[in-house]
Design a protein around this motif. Structure first.
Motif, PDB file in Angstrom:
ATOM      1  N   VAL A 150       0.963  -1.356   0.031  1.00  0.00           N
ATOM      2  CA  VAL A 150       0.044   0.003   0.040  1.00  0.00           C
ATOM      3  C   VAL A 150       0.809   1.326   0.057  1.00  0.00           C
ATOM      4  O   VAL A 150       0.699   2.297  -0.888  1.00  0.00           O
ATOM      5  CB  VAL A 150      -1.007   0.010   1.133  1.00  0.00           C
ATOM      6  CG1 VAL A 150      -1.581   1.371   1.395  1.00  0.00           C
ATOM      7  CG2 VAL A 150      -1.761  -1.315   1.225  1.00  0.00           C
ATOM      8  N   ILE A 159      -9.466   4.617   0.377  1.00  0.00           N
ATOM      9  CA  ILE A 159      -8.219   3.713   0.155  1.00  0.00           C
ATOM     10  C   ILE A 159      -8.256   2.461   0.221  1.00  0.00           C
ATOM     11  O   ILE A 159      -7.974   1.815  -0.733  1.00  0.00           O
ATOM     12  CB  ILE A 159      -6.944   4.610   0.710  1.00  0.00           C
ATOM     13  CG1 ILE A 159      -6.753   5.986   0.223  1.00  0.00           C
ATOM     14  CG2 ILE A 159      -5.907   3.651   0.443  1.00  0.00           C
ATOM     15  CD1 ILE A 159      -5.726   6.688   1.043  1.00  0.00           C
ATOM     16  N   SER A 160      -9.010   1.851   1.333  1.00  0.00           N
ATOM     17  CA  SER A 160      -8.864   0.594   1.691  1.00  0.00           C
ATOM     18  C   SER A 160      -9.887   0.200   0.698  1.00  0.00           C
ATOM     19  O   SER A 160      -9.831  -1.146   0.206  1.00  0.00           O
ATOM     20  CB  SER A 160      -9.362   0.252   3.156  1.00  0.00           C
ATOM     21  OG  SER A 160     -10.881   0.863   3.372  1.00  0.00           O
ATOM     22  N   VAL A 195      -3.496   0.186   5.182  1.00  0.00           N
ATOM     23  CA  VAL A 195      -3.624   1.624   4.867  1.00  0.00           C
ATOM     24  C   VAL A 195      -3.354   2.481   5.974  1.00  0.00           C
ATOM     25  O   VAL A 195      -2.303   3.531   5.639  1.00  0.00           O
ATOM     26  CB  VAL A 195      -5.019   1.809   4.452  1.00  0.00           C
ATOM     27  CG1 VAL A 195      -5.076   3.227   3.953  1.00  0.00           C
ATOM     28  CG2 VAL A 195      -5.492   0.933   3.289  1.00  0.00           C
TER      29      VAL A 195
END
Length: 211
Positions: A19, A43-44, A54
């Motif tokens: 990530v 984002i996850s 993340v």
């Protein structure tokens, strides 16, 4: 052979590191511009991972200086001041000059390596691919440091976060990839001829143009 080789566990790159690599690439490419807030949940979901890696990746980027933390807001991509960029390039110049003056390999071998990176930079210019140009430009300059054989010097150089500064410099100075590209061949040519002093002069001209 039995008993000579001990069983070794080869670890795959952790989710956190994966990530971090993805986010760092987006920061360097400009897809995540200065001031952009990094939100853990979106984002996850976008990367199809849990929130934990993340969160850890964002913390790593914050520790490395790529992000800043704003109370009651969260983390966002850090914006560098002109002075900070200028001072960083001054440090880079000092390191690269010292590296060229203490080469542990044949200058012609280094020139060949730089030529390879330059070829990729030319392709990036043709494709107008800023991210690729910044990536290979970083490898170009990293090669000069690595050629000194000084691990500590390389460690300090890598801590300067140069890819991030490169995008800022191009934007601030109004430079285009086409105007930045020609600054590199004189360095390569001087090394091909074994002229370290001339290579240092070419490097100085390059760095003066980037400040």
């Amino acid at each position: 052979m039995k008993g000579i080789m001990k069983k070794t566990l080869i670890k795959k790159e952790s989710l956190k590191d994966q990530v971090r690599t993805i986010l760092l690439g987006k920061i360097i490419s400009g897809e995540l511009p200065p001031g952009k807030r990094l939100k853990i949940v979106p984002i996850s979901k976008a990367l199809d991972v849990s929130q934990a890696p993340v969160r850890e990746a964002i913390q790593c980027l914050f520790t490395s200086g790529y992000l800043e933390h704003i109370p009651n807001v969260g983390f966002r991509v850090r914006e560098f001041s002109d002075q900070e960029v200028r001072e960083t390039y001054q440090v880079r110049h000092a390191l690269e000059v010292a590296s060229l003056q203490s080469l542990t390999e044949d200058p012609k071998a280094l020139a060949a390596e730089l030529d390879t990176h330059f070829t990729h930079m030319e392709q990036a210019v043709r494709e107008e691919n800023h991210a690729a140009y910044i990536h290979h430009n970083n490898l170009f300059h990293r090669s000069m440091i690595a050629a000194s054989g000084n691990g500590k010097m390389l460690e300090v150089w890598e801590a300067l976060q140069l890819p991030h500064y490169m995008r800022h410099t191009l934007s601030t100075l109004g430079l285009t990839l086409k105007t930045a590209l020609p600054l590199h061949p004189p360095i390569i040519q001087a090394l091909k001829e074994g002229l370290i002093g001339q290579a240092v002069k070419a490097l100085k001209h390059h760095d003066d143009s980037m400040q």
